[in-house]
Design a protein around this motif. Sequence first.
Motif, PDB file in Angstrom:
ATOM      1  N   GLY A  43       6.598  11.390   6.601  1.00  0.00           N
ATOM      2  CA  GLY A  43       6.239  10.334   7.505  1.00  0.00           C
ATOM      3  C   GLY A  43       5.666   9.303   6.810  1.00  0.00           C
ATOM      4  O   GLY A  43       5.903   8.000   7.149  1.00  0.00           O
ATOM      5  N   ASP A  44       4.962   9.557   5.526  1.00  0.00           N
ATOM      6  CA  ASP A  44       4.459   8.422   4.957  1.00  0.00           C
ATOM      7  C   ASP A  44       5.311   7.588   3.990  1.00  0.00           C
ATOM      8  O   ASP A  44       4.801   6.871   3.030  1.00  0.00           O
ATOM      9  CB  ASP A  44       3.112   8.857   4.022  1.00  0.00           C
ATOM     10  CG  ASP A  44       3.621   9.881   3.005  1.00  0.00           C
ATOM     11  OD1 ASP A  44       4.474  10.856   3.415  1.00  0.00           O
ATOM     12  OD2 ASP A  44       3.095  10.066   1.689  1.00  0.00           O
ATOM     13  N   HIS A  45       6.650   7.987   4.272  1.00  0.00           N
ATOM     14  CA  HIS A  45       7.594   7.160   3.279  1.00  0.00           C
ATOM     15  C   HIS A  45       8.701   6.595   4.453  1.00  0.00           C
ATOM     16  O   HIS A  45       9.188   5.365   4.450  1.00  0.00           O
ATOM     17  CB  HIS A  45       8.326   8.180   2.400  1.00  0.00           C
ATOM     18  CG  HIS A  45       7.233   8.247   1.252  1.00  0.00           C
ATOM     19  ND1 HIS A  45       7.280   7.563   0.259  1.00  0.00           N
ATOM     20  CD2 HIS A  45       6.190   9.409   1.466  1.00  0.00           C
ATOM     21  CE1 HIS A  45       6.257   8.061  -0.481  1.00  0.00           C
ATOM     22  NE2 HIS A  45       5.761   9.278   0.230  1.00  0.00           N
ATOM     23  N   LEU A  46       9.445   7.552   5.293  1.00  0.00           N
ATOM     24  CA  LEU A  46      10.190   6.992   6.335  1.00  0.00           C
ATOM     25  C   LEU A  46       9.477   6.062   7.159  1.00  0.00           C
ATOM     26  O   LEU A  46       9.850   5.108   7.567  1.00  0.00           O
ATOM     27  CB  LEU A  46      10.696   8.398   7.104  1.00  0.00           C
ATOM     28  CG  LEU A  46      11.716   8.176   8.276  1.00  0.00           C
ATOM     29  CD1 LEU A  46      13.028   7.737   7.632  1.00  0.00           C
ATOM     30  CD2 LEU A  46      11.625   9.471   9.155  1.00  0.00           C
ATOM     31  N   VAL A 106       0.854   3.638  -7.737  1.00  0.00           N
ATOM     32  CA  VAL A 106       0.894   3.422  -6.241  1.00  0.00           C
ATOM     33  C   VAL A 106       0.428   4.815  -5.918  1.00  0.00           C
ATOM     34  O   VAL A 106       0.151   5.658  -6.798  1.00  0.00           O
ATOM     35  CB  VAL A 106       2.381   3.223  -6.001  1.00  0.00           C
ATOM     36  CG1 VAL A 106       2.679   1.685  -6.321  1.00  0.00           C
ATOM     37  CG2 VAL A 106       3.413   4.269  -6.478  1.00  0.00           C
ATOM     38  N   HIS A 107       0.960   5.157  -4.434  1.00  0.00           N
ATOM     39  CA  HIS A 107       0.427   6.387  -3.874  1.00  0.00           C
ATOM     40  C   HIS A 107      -0.901   7.092  -4.259  1.00  0.00           C
ATOM     41  O   HIS A 107      -1.208   8.107  -4.575  1.00  0.00           O
ATOM     42  CB  HIS A 107       1.628   7.257  -4.118  1.00  0.00           C
ATOM     43  CG  HIS A 107       1.745   8.386  -3.093  1.00  0.00           C
ATOM     44  ND1 HIS A 107       1.151   9.392  -2.953  1.00  0.00           N
ATOM     45  CD2 HIS A 107       2.743   8.500  -2.281  1.00  0.00           C
ATOM     46  CE1 HIS A 107       1.538  10.406  -2.090  1.00  0.00           C
ATOM     47  NE2 HIS A 107       2.588   9.709  -1.439  1.00  0.00           N
ATOM     48  N   CYS A 108      -1.919   5.882  -4.118  1.00  0.00           N
ATOM     49  CA  CYS A 108      -3.140   6.447  -4.219  1.00  0.00           C
ATOM     50  C   CYS A 108      -4.139   5.652  -3.597  1.00  0.00           C
ATOM     51  O   CYS A 108      -3.732   4.478  -2.769  1.00  0.00           O
ATOM     52  CB  CYS A 108      -3.686   6.119  -5.622  1.00  0.00           C
ATOM     53  SG  CYS A 108      -3.546   4.507  -6.415  1.00  0.00           S
ATOM     54  N   CYS A 160       8.714   7.119  -6.856  1.00  0.00           N
ATOM     55  CA  CYS A 160       8.537   7.367  -5.326  1.00  0.00           C
ATOM     56  C   CYS A 160       7.798   8.899  -5.568  1.00  0.00           C
ATOM     57  O   CYS A 160       6.934   9.116  -6.364  1.00  0.00           O
ATOM     58  CB  CYS A 160       9.807   7.929  -4.766  1.00  0.00           C
ATOM     59  SG  CYS A 160      10.648   6.175  -4.495  1.00  0.00           S
ATOM     60  N   ASP A 161       7.929   9.719  -4.672  1.00  0.00           N
ATOM     61  CA  ASP A 161       6.806  11.112  -4.655  1.00  0.00           C
ATOM     62  C   ASP A 161       7.721  11.869  -5.785  1.00  0.00           C
ATOM     63  O   ASP A 161       8.667  12.202  -5.401  1.00  0.00           O
ATOM     64  CB  ASP A 161       6.885  11.547  -3.492  1.00  0.00           C
ATOM     65  CG  ASP A 161       5.892  10.809  -2.411  1.00  0.00           C
ATOM     66  OD1 ASP A 161       5.494   9.837  -2.704  1.00  0.00           O
ATOM     67  OD2 ASP A 161       5.419  11.493  -1.324  1.00  0.00           O
ATOM     68  N   THR A 162       6.926  12.241  -6.748  1.00  0.00           N
ATOM     69  CA  THR A 162       7.525  13.180  -7.649  1.00  0.00           C
ATOM     70  C   THR A 162       6.510  13.765  -8.814  1.00  0.00           C
ATOM     71  O   THR A 162       5.200  13.157  -8.668  1.00  0.00           O
ATOM     72  CB  THR A 162       8.602  12.546  -8.570  1.00  0.00           C
ATOM     73  OG1 THR A 162       9.155  13.407  -9.289  1.00  0.00           O
ATOM     74  CG2 THR A 162       7.916  11.357  -9.535  1.00  0.00           C
ATOM     75  N   GLY A 206       0.961  -1.106  -0.011  1.00  0.00           N
ATOM     76  CA  GLY A 206       0.012   0.122   0.172  1.00  0.00           C
ATOM     77  C   GLY A 206       0.737   1.249  -0.112  1.00  0.00           C
ATOM     78  O   GLY A 206       2.037   1.326   0.535  1.00  0.00           O
ATOM     79  N   HIS A 207       0.318   2.339  -0.484  1.00  0.00           N
ATOM     80  CA  HIS A 207       0.945   3.578  -0.630  1.00  0.00           C
ATOM     81  C   HIS A 207       2.402   3.560  -1.417  1.00  0.00           C
ATOM     82  O   HIS A 207       2.230   2.770  -2.625  1.00  0.00           O
ATOM     83  CB  HIS A 207       1.100   4.162   0.659  1.00  0.00           C
ATOM     84  CG  HIS A 207       1.327   5.685   0.790  1.00  0.00           C
ATOM     85  ND1 HIS A 207       0.175   6.445   0.352  1.00  0.00           N
ATOM     86  CD2 HIS A 207       2.101   6.599   1.278  1.00  0.00           C
ATOM     87  CE1 HIS A 207       0.578   7.538   0.434  1.00  0.00           C
ATOM     88  NE2 HIS A 207       1.593   7.974   0.946  1.00  0.00           N
ATOM     89  N   ASN A 208       3.360   4.039  -0.886  1.00  0.00           N
ATOM     90  CA  ASN A 208       4.809   3.754  -1.677  1.00  0.00           C
ATOM     91  C   ASN A 208       5.551   2.608  -0.823  1.00  0.00           C
ATOM     92  O   ASN A 208       6.790   2.551  -1.214  1.00  0.00           O
ATOM     93  CB  ASN A 208       5.462   4.887  -1.772  1.00  0.00           C
ATOM     94  CG  ASN A 208       6.632   4.890  -3.039  1.00  0.00           C
ATOM     95  OD1 ASN A 208       6.084   4.355  -4.228  1.00  0.00           O
ATOM     96  ND2 ASN A 208       7.675   5.006  -2.505  1.00  0.00           N
ATOM     97  N   SER A 210      13.039   6.845   0.431  1.00  0.00           N
ATOM     98  CA  SER A 210      12.970   7.981  -0.541  1.00  0.00           C
ATOM     99  C   SER A 210      13.065   9.393  -0.122  1.00  0.00           C
ATOM    100  O   SER A 210      13.603  10.090  -0.795  1.00  0.00           O
ATOM    101  CB  SER A 210      11.931   7.767  -1.718  1.00  0.00           C
ATOM    102  OG  SER A 210      10.581   8.053  -1.008  1.00  0.00           O
ATOM    103  N   HIS A 211      12.553   9.578   0.994  1.00  0.00           N
ATOM    104  CA  HIS A 211      12.476  10.752   1.603  1.00  0.00           C
ATOM    105  C   HIS A 211      12.061  10.926   3.055  1.00  0.00           C
ATOM    106  O   HIS A 211      11.577  10.035   3.593  1.00  0.00           O
ATOM    107  CB  HIS A 211      11.924  11.869   0.775  1.00  0.00           C
ATOM    108  CG  HIS A 211      10.323  11.765   0.513  1.00  0.00           C
ATOM    109  ND1 HIS A 211       9.742  10.595  -0.187  1.00  0.00           N
ATOM    110  CD2 HIS A 211       9.429  12.633   0.738  1.00  0.00           C
ATOM    111  CE1 HIS A 211       8.425  10.929  -0.121  1.00  0.00           C
ATOM    112  NE2 HIS A 211       8.290  12.043   0.426  1.00  0.00           N
ATOM    113  N   GLY A 212      12.196  12.045   3.562  1.00  0.00           N
ATOM    114  CA  GLY A 212      12.057  12.038   4.984  1.00  0.00           C
ATOM    115  C   GLY A 212      10.496  12.292   5.392  1.00  0.00           C
ATOM    116  O   GLY A 212      10.083  11.988   6.735  1.00  0.00           O
TER     117      GLY A 212
HETATM  118 MN    MN Z   1       3.953  10.736  -0.088  1.00  0.00          MN
END
Ligand code: MN
Length: 227
Positions: free
Chosen positions: A53-56, A189-191, A140-142, A9-11, A49-51
């Motif tokens: 909260g929904d990735h870390l 993803v990320h949906c 990732c997020d972009t 789920g998410h990324n 991928s980055h800091g």
């Molecule tokens: Mn995100």
Amino acid sequence: MSTELTWLGHNAWSIRAGDYRLLLDPFLNDNPLSPVKADEVAADFILVSHGHGDHLGDAVAIAQRTGATVVGIFEVCEWLAARGVKSVHAMNLGGGYNFPFGRLTMTLALHSSAMPDGSYGGSPCGFVLQRAEGTVYFACDTALFSDMKLIGAMGLDLAAVPIGDNYTMGPAAALEAVRLLQPKRVVPVHCGTWPVIAQDADAWARQVQAETGVQAVVLKPGGKIVL
Ligand code: MN
Ligand code: NI
């Protein structure tokens, strides 16, 4: 050898790369889509991928419990090391490294990044994982960016792209991303994690297949892709 990717789920992804177990962006305990909790997962390496909260996510707790090496951009790794994560491997944009699980290249991502306490998180990133079975790009997020064409030139067997809109590319931009990346398969993803990023992933997949010929695979959380 084999490469098996499970979407959490998410990324968030759990990746079985031969004998190695990888996690990408392990946002599990607070992720309404994740079929697993942080104390249930195994990991030898954790890619961040980055800091945000929904990735870390639960990276600190999982790294402390499992001893996994966390791979991320320099500033993320410094922050994690200062919080007791014993093994980190810092990279930066454009750099690649031959890990025991395969070659990993850190790609650019047009987004923002800060750590949960507000510390500077460096640049956000994506990853390309190259293994004998194939090459996978995690955007990732972009936002959409035209240099995705250069990433596509690496020859992608699979691309995971965000389609949620609001925080990242939405469906229309993600369709353009598929045109630039030309992967053999693509997974959205990320949906669907929250109402603000709700999308009709099946409709997007049908449009991708019709307009680009690229096979679009819509996974349910816990669903797998084997390279
Ligand atoms: Mn995100
Ligand atoms: Ni983000």
